[in-house]
Design a protein around this motif. Structure first.
Motif, PDB file in Angstrom:
ATOM      1  N   GLU A 207      42.992  26.762  20.406  1.00  0.00           N
ATOM      2  CA  GLU A 207      42.865  25.754  21.456  1.00  0.00           C
ATOM      3  C   GLU A 207      41.870  24.712  20.970  1.00  0.00           C
ATOM      4  O   GLU A 207      40.840  25.045  20.382  1.00  0.00           O
ATOM      5  CB  GLU A 207      42.421  26.363  22.784  1.00  0.00           C
TER       6      GLU A 207
ATOM      7  N   VAL B 298      38.738  26.445  18.856  1.00  0.00           N
ATOM      8  CA  VAL B 298      38.538  27.893  18.929  1.00  0.00           C
ATOM      9  C   VAL B 298      39.804  28.565  18.413  1.00  0.00           C
ATOM     10  O   VAL B 298      40.905  28.216  18.828  1.00  0.00           O
ATOM     11  CB  VAL B 298      38.261  28.353  20.366  1.00  0.00           C
TER      12      VAL B 298
ATOM     13  N   VAL C 268      41.531  32.418  18.042  1.00  0.00           N
ATOM     14  CA  VAL C 268      41.480  33.848  18.358  1.00  0.00           C
ATOM     15  C   VAL C 268      42.750  34.464  17.794  1.00  0.00           C
ATOM     16  O   VAL C 268      43.853  34.178  18.268  1.00  0.00           O
ATOM     17  CB  VAL C 268      41.376  34.100  19.877  1.00  0.00           C
TER      18      VAL C 268
ATOM     19  N   SER D   9      44.439  38.878  19.118  1.00  0.00           N
ATOM     20  CA  SER D   9      44.605  37.595  19.816  1.00  0.00           C
ATOM     21  C   SER D   9      44.489  37.721  21.327  1.00  0.00           C
ATOM     22  O   SER D   9      45.453  37.583  22.056  1.00  0.00           O
ATOM     23  CB  SER D   9      45.948  36.947  19.443  1.00  0.00           C
TER      24      SER D   9
ATOM     25  N   ARG E 238      40.155  33.458  24.253  1.00  0.00           N
ATOM     26  CA  ARG E 238      40.445  32.087  23.831  1.00  0.00           C
ATOM     27  C   ARG E 238      40.224  31.101  24.981  1.00  0.00           C
ATOM     28  O   ARG E 238      39.588  30.049  24.811  1.00  0.00           O
ATOM     29  CB  ARG E 238      41.871  32.005  23.304  1.00  0.00           C
TER      30      ARG E 238
ATOM     31  N   GLN F 263      39.602  41.747  17.190  1.00  0.00           N
ATOM     32  CA  GLN F 263      39.815  40.312  17.132  1.00  0.00           C
ATOM     33  C   GLN F 263      39.260  39.690  15.860  1.00  0.00           C
ATOM     34  O   GLN F 263      38.360  40.235  15.212  1.00  0.00           O
ATOM     35  CB  GLN F 263      39.144  39.625  18.334  1.00  0.00           C
TER      36      GLN F 263
ATOM     37  N   TYR G 191      37.773  35.785  15.183  1.00  0.00           N
ATOM     38  CA  TYR G 191      37.426  34.539  15.847  1.00  0.00           C
ATOM     39  C   TYR G 191      36.943  33.499  14.838  1.00  0.00           C
ATOM     40  O   TYR G 191      36.356  33.839  13.808  1.00  0.00           O
ATOM     41  CB  TYR G 191      36.284  34.748  16.849  1.00  0.00           C
TER      42      TYR G 191
END
Length: 274
Positions: A66, A74, A76, A80, A85, A117, A119
């Motif tokens: 996003e 960002v 993720v 996910s 997110r 995750q 990130y």
């Protein structure tokens, strides 16, 4: 509008305006678990344009990122977590420092399952990106970052995917946005050449995307979004098909205010030794 999710090539590529929400709903539906992904975030220090790209053996990798145009991105991926997110980009838009955002979404007490995750957060202010990879993420995994550039991957075929992808992007010294976008596509291809997603039987990916956001763009109406998805794993290289679509846009579509194209390529016969 009826949407056929089978990998059959339409008469013409699907091209949607942001108001046509069916494709966005599809993206939310099929990107819940974008495991085995390598992705790229860059921003042009001169123009402020942000580029995001990724590839995976999943049905549709689009949706892992996003963007807040002019501010940051960002990512993720791996398991996910959609809520991580959504929350992270909300805090980004509210000017919460990225260190605090990462601390929140990696907290063991959170509901985001951070161990599963991967990130990445990049701001358009020239600071180095932040990244995190959970202990439960499988296979070759990791990230490399520098001001204006972040590359992250998990469940890769080799340990060269991240360094080869990163080497095609660093340092961030682009004269214009098209030069930056060209390098992003070359970097995605470098990751594919290094093996890509280990599940894809040598082709590297079954879905891939690239998006460009100028700093004044509406986040729902980026300058460019091209998506290849729905390939049978091992049948075709989604990154190569994305590159073809990108080259076409470079020739005929750069002047368009916004381009969003989602394409399901036709299946191809795969020869098998008798």
């Amino acid at each position: 509008m009826h949407w056929n999710q089978s990998p059959v090539k339409p008469a013409m590529p699907f091209k949607f305006l942001p108001s046509q929400k069916c494709v966005l709903l599809l993206a939310l539906f099929v990107t819940g678990n974008a495991s085995a992904t390598w992705s790229i975030i860059v921003d042009n220090p001169t123009t402020g344009t942000i580029a995001v790209a990724g590839a995976s053996c999943s049905y549709l990798v689009y949706g892992i990122a996003e963007v807040v145009p002019g501010k940051g991105v960002v990512i993720v991926q791996a398991a996910s977590n959609a809520q991580a997110r959504t929350d992270a980009v909300k805090w980004l838009a509210e000017d919460v420092p990225p260190e605090k955002i990462l601390a929140r979404i990696t907290a063991a007490s959170s509901t985001y399952a951070p161990a599963e995750q991967q990130y990445a957060l990049l701001l358009s202010d020239g600071t180095s990106p932040l990244a995190f990879t959970g202990d439960a993420v499988e296979g070759f995994k990791g990230s490399l970052g520098a001001p204006h550039v972040s590359v992250q991957a998990n469940t890769m075929a080799t340990n060269q995917v991240v360094p080869k992808t990163f080497a095609a992007l660093h340092p961030a010294n682009w004269n214009d946005d098209t030069a930056m976008a060209d390098d992003v596509m070359q970097a995605l291809a470098a990751g594919a050449a290094a093996g890509g997603d280990k599940r894809c039987q040598g082709t590297g990916s079954a879905s891939a995307f690239v998006s460009l956001f100028r700093k004044t763009d509406n986040p729902n109406m980026p300058w460019l979004t091209l998506v290849i998805f729905g390939l049978e794993p091992g049948s075709q290289d989604a990154v190569a098909l994305l590159d073809q679509r990108y080259r076409s846009w470079r020739k005929t579509g750069m002047a368009d205010p916004s381009t969003r194209v989602f394409v399901v390529p036709a299946p191809v016969a795969v020869e098998r030794a008798e």
